[in-house]
Design a protein around this motif. Structure first.
Motif, mmCIF file in Angstrom:
data_model
loop_
_atom_site.group_PDB
_atom_site.id
_atom_site.type_symbol
_atom_site.label_atom_id
_atom_site.label_comp_id
_atom_site.label_asym_id
_atom_site.label_seq_id
_atom_site.Cartn_x
_atom_site.Cartn_y
_atom_site.Cartn_z
ATOM 1 N N TYR A 89 17.022 98.490 1.344
ATOM 2 C CA TYR A 89 16.713 98.818 2.587
ATOM 3 C C TYR A 89 16.419 98.230 3.293
ATOM 4 O O TYR A 89 15.673 98.080 4.999
ATOM 5 C CB TYR A 89 15.630 99.814 2.514
ATOM 6 N N ASN A 90 15.644 96.703 3.075
ATOM 7 C CA ASN A 90 15.175 95.699 4.118
ATOM 8 C C ASN A 90 16.203 95.785 5.003
ATOM 9 O O ASN A 90 16.564 95.389 5.688
ATOM 10 C CB ASN A 90 14.643 94.601 2.867
ATOM 11 N N PHE A 91 17.132 95.098 3.963
ATOM 12 C CA PHE A 91 18.804 94.304 4.220
ATOM 13 C C PHE A 91 19.693 95.776 5.620
ATOM 14 O O PHE A 91 19.945 95.034 6.855
ATOM 15 C CB PHE A 91 19.952 93.745 3.631
ATOM 16 N N LEU A 92 19.615 96.682 4.443
ATOM 17 C CA LEU A 92 20.253 98.077 5.635
ATOM 18 C C LEU A 92 19.850 98.202 7.336
ATOM 19 O O LEU A 92 19.880 98.645 7.651
ATOM 20 C CB LEU A 92 20.660 99.353 4.770
ATOM 21 N N TYR A 93 18.062 98.469 6.739
ATOM 22 C CA TYR A 93 17.077 98.973 8.119
ATOM 23 C C TYR A 93 17.433 97.282 9.005
ATOM 24 O O TYR A 93 17.449 97.789 10.142
ATOM 25 C CB TYR A 93 15.723 99.063 7.708
ATOM 26 N N SER A 94 18.074 96.334 9.075
ATOM 27 C CA SER A 94 17.394 94.800 9.373
ATOM 28 C C SER A 94 19.018 94.659 9.452
ATOM 29 O O SER A 94 19.538 94.653 11.085
ATOM 30 C CB SER A 94 16.915 93.587 8.856
#
Length: 448
Positions: free
Chosen positions: A203-208
């Protein structure tokens, strides 16, 4: 403060000597060669505290809890070696054993972030839960007598918690699926404990990535933008344009993150502790929705801010028209990009380090260099199974095309070739169910 109140004061906001981003971004510039992963336990503690609306009571600590458990269990177990064994099993090595018993114990980790990286990730992901309903806690399974006692003792250290909501979602669609997925994990505590690191990293990657791709679309509410992945076992052949161009296009968007969000900070009154932080697209929509006289007042204030901002950063006055709200927002975002693209400037150096941080910290598990095929975005089998279980959710199985749509809701897109490779992968794993030879009758079961 409302958006209108923020904007009414924007013409008087003081432009600071340095550029900064305090909201919406999970990472900052890379300051050295060492890659700094966030403390997943501390991030999880923040998320669960908000999701469950629970927190430690004032003055509670892991040390006090440890002593309370020793006192409680010593009176129930008559064994001279018991205390040493209990300490070794659950409280040694920063209570590592305790945190494997139940997710609830991670409440001790809330607020314990020792690095900026951890604080940024916990804050941004946590903000997506603030405006959403409380999540139901799942009950841990297969607890032994000692673990049941430890969990029971914890209840006297925990109280209800009402977190303040001072930052509105930049990506409401992402907040919705993130809350759904965390709620699912909470209903499977053991699975959650096994997959926390992957969940936070995903989620850190997908959100960013989705934040970067939506940043230029400030006229409308964000939506999931196409971002194409392949499985790590697939070939990235030359005809797969979406796959081959996905990463380079994403990096181009990421280059806007720090510049534009640093300008947005001023619209949200950074020196006023009572102000609420709103996304850029909400500022635009608010002005467009106001009566003409009120809209004119706010646009005039934004023009003065633009003049001050450009002057403070050594730029020439804006030479193009500023008649509409769109003109003004274009000018502000273009100014932000211009400032960070000055050759041989400190701003350019900072932004390059921010982009490097995205690549080496946030996205490194999702980037693969295929040499002649170039760099592509990949989804390895561990992340894919986690994503599949989250997408299927509380259902036992999901029709394949619906699964693909659930992936898209989360910002993960696959082309037709990858979709066929996914079916073959699910067949190997054993969670594919064919009701007939029809593609519409292919279902994928979760593996939890």
């Amino acid at each position: 403060m409302s958006i209108k109140e923020n904007l009414q004061a924007v013409s008087e906001v003081a432009i600071k000597d340095r550029n900064f981003v305090n909201h919406f971004l999970t990472f900052r510039q890379q300051r050295g060669e060492k890659i700094s992963d966030p403390d997943v336990m501390a991030v999880a503690g923040e998320l669960l505290s908000i999701a469950w609306r629970k927190a430690l009571k004032k003055g509670a600590s892991l040390e006090k809890y440890t002593q309370a458990c020793m006192d409680r269990l010593s009176s129930k177990v008559a064994d001279d070696e018991f205390e040493t064994l209990l300490q070794h099993m659950y409280f040694n090595d920063d209570a590592r054993g305790l945190f494997q018993v139940s997710p609830e114990f991670m409440l001790f980790k809330a607020g314990s972030a020792s690095s900026g990286n951890t604080r940024h990730v916990g804050s941004v992901l946590g903000n997506m839960l603030l405006s959403r309903p409380e999540v139901t806690q799942g009950k841990p399974e297969n607890l032994n007598f000692l673990e049941a006692e430890l969990l029971d003792e914890l209840q006297s250290f925990v109280s209800d918690f009402a977190p303040a909501d001072a930052t509105e979602d930049y990506l409401p669609f992402m907040g919705d699926v993130f809350a759904e997925d965390l709620s699912l994990l909470c209903s499977y505590p053991s699975y959650m404990m096994q997959n926390l690191k992957a969940f936070v990293g995903l989620y850190n990657f997908l959100y960013s990535a989705q934040l970067a791709m939506n940043l230029r679309s400030w006229r409308t509410e964000p939506t999931s933008k196409p971002l194409y992945f392949i499985m790590d076992t697939e070939r990235a052949s030359s005809e797969r344009t979406y796959v081959r161009e996905a990463l380079s296009s994403l990096i181009d968007y990421v280059e806007d993150l720090f510049p534009v969000l640093s300008a947005l900070e001023y619209l949200n009154q950074p020196d006023n502790k009572e102000s609420i932080c709103y996304p850029l697209w909400k500022h635009y929509q608010q002005i467009e929705a106001l009566p003409a006289d009120e809209s004119y007042e706010l646009k005039s204030g934004l023009k003065r801010f633009l003049e001050n901002y450009r002057n403070a950063r050594g730029r020439e006055p804006w030479s193009e028209e500023l008649n509409t709200t769109e003109d003004i927002f274009k000018a502000i975002t273009a100014t932000a990009r211009e400032i960070f693209r000055q050759a041989r400037s400190s701003q350019l150096t900072v932004n390059r380090k921010v982009v490097a941080s995205f690549e080496t910290e946030v996205a490194r598990h999702f980037i693969q260099n295929r040499k002649r095929g170039g760099r592509v975005l990949i989804m390895n089998q561990d992340y894919l199974l986690l994503l599949t279980n989250l997408a299927v959710g509380s259902r036992e199985k999901l029709q394949y095309q619906q699964l693909i749509e659930e992936f898209k809701r989360r910002g993960v897109w696959f082309d037709q070739q990858s979709q066929q490779a996914l079916i073959e992968f699910y067949e190997r794993v054993g969670n594919l169910e064919r009701m007939s030879d029809s593609g519409d009758a292919v279902y994928v079961r979760k593996t939890i």
